[in-house]
Design a protein around this motif. Structure first.
Motif, short mmCIF file in Angstrom:
data_model
loop_
_atom_site.label_atom_id
_atom_site.label_comp_id
_atom_site.label_asym_id
_atom_site.label_seq_id
_atom_site.Cartn_x
_atom_site.Cartn_y
_atom_site.Cartn_z
N GLN A 133 48.93 -1.91 0.02
CA GLN A 133 49.53 -0.68 -0.50
C GLN A 133 49.74 0.28 0.67
N TYR A 134 50.61 1.23 0.50
CA TYR A 134 50.90 2.15 1.59
C TYR A 134 50.61 3.60 1.22
N ALA A 135 49.88 3.84 0.14
CA ALA A 135 49.60 5.20 -0.31
C ALA A 135 48.86 6.02 0.74
N ASN A 136 47.99 5.39 1.52
CA ASN A 136 47.22 6.11 2.54
C ASN A 136 47.72 5.88 3.95
N THR A 137 48.92 5.33 4.07
CA THR A 137 49.54 5.09 5.37
C THR A 137 50.61 6.15 5.58
N TRP A 138 50.32 7.07 6.45
CA TRP A 138 51.26 8.16 6.72
C TRP A 138 51.87 7.97 8.09
N VAL A 139 53.18 8.06 8.15
CA VAL A 139 53.91 7.80 9.39
C VAL A 139 54.81 8.99 9.70
N THR A 140 54.81 9.39 10.95
CA THR A 140 55.74 10.41 11.43
C THR A 140 56.50 9.81 12.61
N VAL A 141 57.82 9.83 12.53
CA VAL A 141 58.67 9.33 13.62
C VAL A 141 59.45 10.52 14.16
N ARG A 142 59.24 10.80 15.43
CA ARG A 142 59.97 11.87 16.11
C ARG A 142 61.05 11.24 16.96
N VAL A 143 62.31 11.54 16.67
CA VAL A 143 63.40 10.98 17.46
C VAL A 143 63.85 12.01 18.49
N ARG A 144 64.18 11.50 19.67
CA ARG A 144 64.47 12.38 20.80
C ARG A 144 65.76 11.99 21.52
N ASP A 145 66.37 12.99 22.11
CA ASP A 145 67.52 12.82 22.99
C ASP A 145 67.20 13.54 24.29
N HIS A 146 67.12 12.81 25.37
CA HIS A 146 66.72 13.35 26.68
C HIS A 146 65.41 14.13 26.58
N GLY A 147 64.47 13.61 25.81
CA GLY A 147 63.17 14.23 25.67
C GLY A 147 63.09 15.35 24.65
N ASN A 148 64.23 15.81 24.16
CA ASN A 148 64.26 16.90 23.20
C ASN A 148 64.17 16.36 21.78
N LEU A 149 63.29 16.94 20.99
CA LEU A 149 63.14 16.56 19.59
C LEU A 149 64.41 16.91 18.83
N ILE A 150 65.01 15.91 18.16
CA ILE A 150 66.23 16.20 17.39
C ILE A 150 66.03 15.97 15.89
N ALA A 151 65.02 15.20 15.51
CA ALA A 151 64.76 14.98 14.08
C ALA A 151 63.35 14.44 13.90
N LEU A 152 62.85 14.62 12.67
CA LEU A 152 61.52 14.16 12.31
C LEU A 152 61.64 13.42 10.99
N TYR A 153 61.09 12.20 10.95
CA TYR A 153 61.12 11.40 9.73
C TYR A 153 59.69 11.01 9.37
N THR A 154 59.44 10.81 8.08
CA THR A 154 58.11 10.41 7.62
C THR A 154 58.22 9.12 6.83
N GLN A 155 57.09 8.68 6.30
CA GLN A 155 57.08 7.47 5.47
C GLN A 155 58.01 7.62 4.27
N GLU A 156 58.29 8.84 3.85
CA GLU A 156 59.19 9.08 2.72
C GLU A 156 60.63 8.70 3.05
N ASP A 157 60.96 8.64 4.33
CA ASP A 157 62.33 8.29 4.76
C ASP A 157 62.49 6.80 5.00
N THR A 158 61.43 6.03 4.86
CA THR A 158 61.48 4.59 5.15
C THR A 158 61.83 3.78 3.89
N ILE A 159 62.25 2.58 4.13
CA ILE A 159 62.43 1.60 3.07
C ILE A 159 61.10 0.87 2.96
N ARG A 160 60.52 0.86 1.77
CA ARG A 160 59.17 0.32 1.62
C ARG A 160 59.19 -0.95 0.79
N SER A 161 58.30 -1.86 1.15
CA SER A 161 58.10 -3.07 0.35
C SER A 161 56.67 -3.53 0.50
N ILE A 162 56.21 -4.23 -0.50
CA ILE A 162 54.83 -4.75 -0.49
C ILE A 162 54.90 -6.26 -0.62
#
Length: 111
Positions: A82-111
């Motif tokens: 299960q992934y209920a207690n698996t929290w993920v934060t993905v920080r995407v960058r362009d030339h080191g600058n933060l341009i967006a932040l995604y979490t487990q809610e933005d992912t495609i999930r499967s078990i």
């Protein structure tokens, strides 16, 4: 086993044309530790692989995963059913600058 997948492509909701690199932070909100296999797949196949252990209540950070503005899939596979207690934060960058932040809610999930 639970799987979380984040996809980026040109002109997609997550547009790879602006993503040079990403950072991944995995947090364990549960009471048992787990392992996670982190894969990065691009046009030429596998470009990143890392196995991490995440203890209860702790976080593990992976930095500077280079995507080079190319389409990619970030695939996160755990050894728990299960992934209920698996929290993920993905920080995407362009030339080191933060341009967006995604979490487990933005992912495609499967078990």
């Amino acid at each position: 086993m639970s799987v979380l997948r984040l996809e980026a492509a040109p002109f997609a909701p997550i547009d790879c044309r602006y993503i040079e690199s990403l950072d991944v932070e995995v947090t364990n909100g549960g009471s048992d530790g787990f392992e996670m296999l982190v894969h990065g797949y691009g046009n030429q196949g596998l470009f990143y692989v890392q196995l991490i252990h995440v203890s209860p209540g702790n976080s593990v950070s992976l930095h500077d995963i280079m995507t080079g503005y190319m389409p990619f899939q970030l695939v996160l596979v755990t050894n728990v059913n299960q992934y209920a207690n698996t929290w993920v934060t993905v920080r995407v960058r362009d030339h080191g600058n933060l341009i967006a932040l995604y979490t487990q809610e933005d992912t495609i999930r499967s078990i």
